[in-house]
Design an enzyme around this catalytic site. Structure first.
Site, PDB file in Angstrom:
ATOM      1  N   GLU A  70      28.559  46.530 -26.020  1.00 47.67           N
ATOM      2  CA  GLU A  70      28.349  45.240 -25.361  1.00 47.67           C
ATOM      3  C   GLU A  70      29.692  44.705 -24.883  1.00 47.67           C
ATOM      4  O   GLU A  70      30.719  44.932 -25.529  1.00 47.67           O
ATOM      5  CB  GLU A  70      27.720  44.225 -26.325  1.00 47.67           C
ATOM      6  N   ASP A  95       5.715  48.100 -20.149  1.00 46.25           N
ATOM      7  CA  ASP A  95       6.320  46.981 -20.878  1.00 46.25           C
ATOM      8  C   ASP A  95       7.487  46.384 -20.105  1.00 46.25           C
ATOM      9  O   ASP A  95       7.683  45.166 -20.099  1.00 46.25           O
ATOM     10  CB  ASP A  95       6.766  47.416 -22.274  1.00 46.25           C
TER      11      ASP A  95
END
Length: 160
Positions: A70, A95
């Site tokens: 990240e 999804d």
């Protein structure tokens, strides 16, 4: 997996998803390729998660915990994260469309009609922490000519 094989494998499902969700297929394929390393990442192979969708508290399905990179506080860090897990890539694609459609944070994205503009809007909405996320998706669309997956939709009454 070779890029052309990955595109051939998920391209038809991405095009079908476009008709139901309005999400350009070029964006779907580029994002899946980028997030999953052309279907070969640990998350894609172990959890069938092509898009790096995390499993937050609202997720009631299967999950897996894996480390992720990240961009936080202006630097790259590796942290553990819970991810959504699927029985197959088709369930993941379904999804993904529902995730973007249901999440108000991405509402403005649906005013975009091309994969490139959708990529910019998704990045602006904060889908990923990578400050170059939109550029990477657009490069993927251009490099692999993914806009060919998005022919104009004929939604006129005469077409039915």
């Amino acid at each position: 997996m070779k890029p052309q094989d990955f595109i051939a494998l998920i391209g038809p499902a991405a095009r079908a998803s476009r008709l139901q969700t309005g999400i350009p297929a070029s964006f779907v394929v580029a994002q899946a390729a980028l997030e999953s390393g052309w279907g070969e990442s640990g998350l894609a192979t172990r959890a069938k998660n092509l898009f790096g969708i995390k499993a937050d508290r609202s997720w009631t399905g299967q999950r897996i915990t894996l480390k992720t990179r990240e961009f936080l506080n202006k630097k790259w860090v590796v942290i553990p994260a819970d991810w959504r897990a699927y029985p197959d890539w088709q369930a993941c694609l379904v999804d993904h469309g529902q995730f973007l459609r249901r999440n108000k944070r991405y509402a403005a994205c649906f005013a975009c009609t091309t994969g490139k503009t959708f990529a910019q809007a998704v990045a602006k909405a904060g889908y990923a922490t990578d400050p170059r996320y939109a550029d990477k998706l657009i490069n993927m669309i251009d490099k692999h000519q993914l806009e060919a997956l998005d022919p104009p939709l004929n939604l006129s009454p005469e077409a039915t």
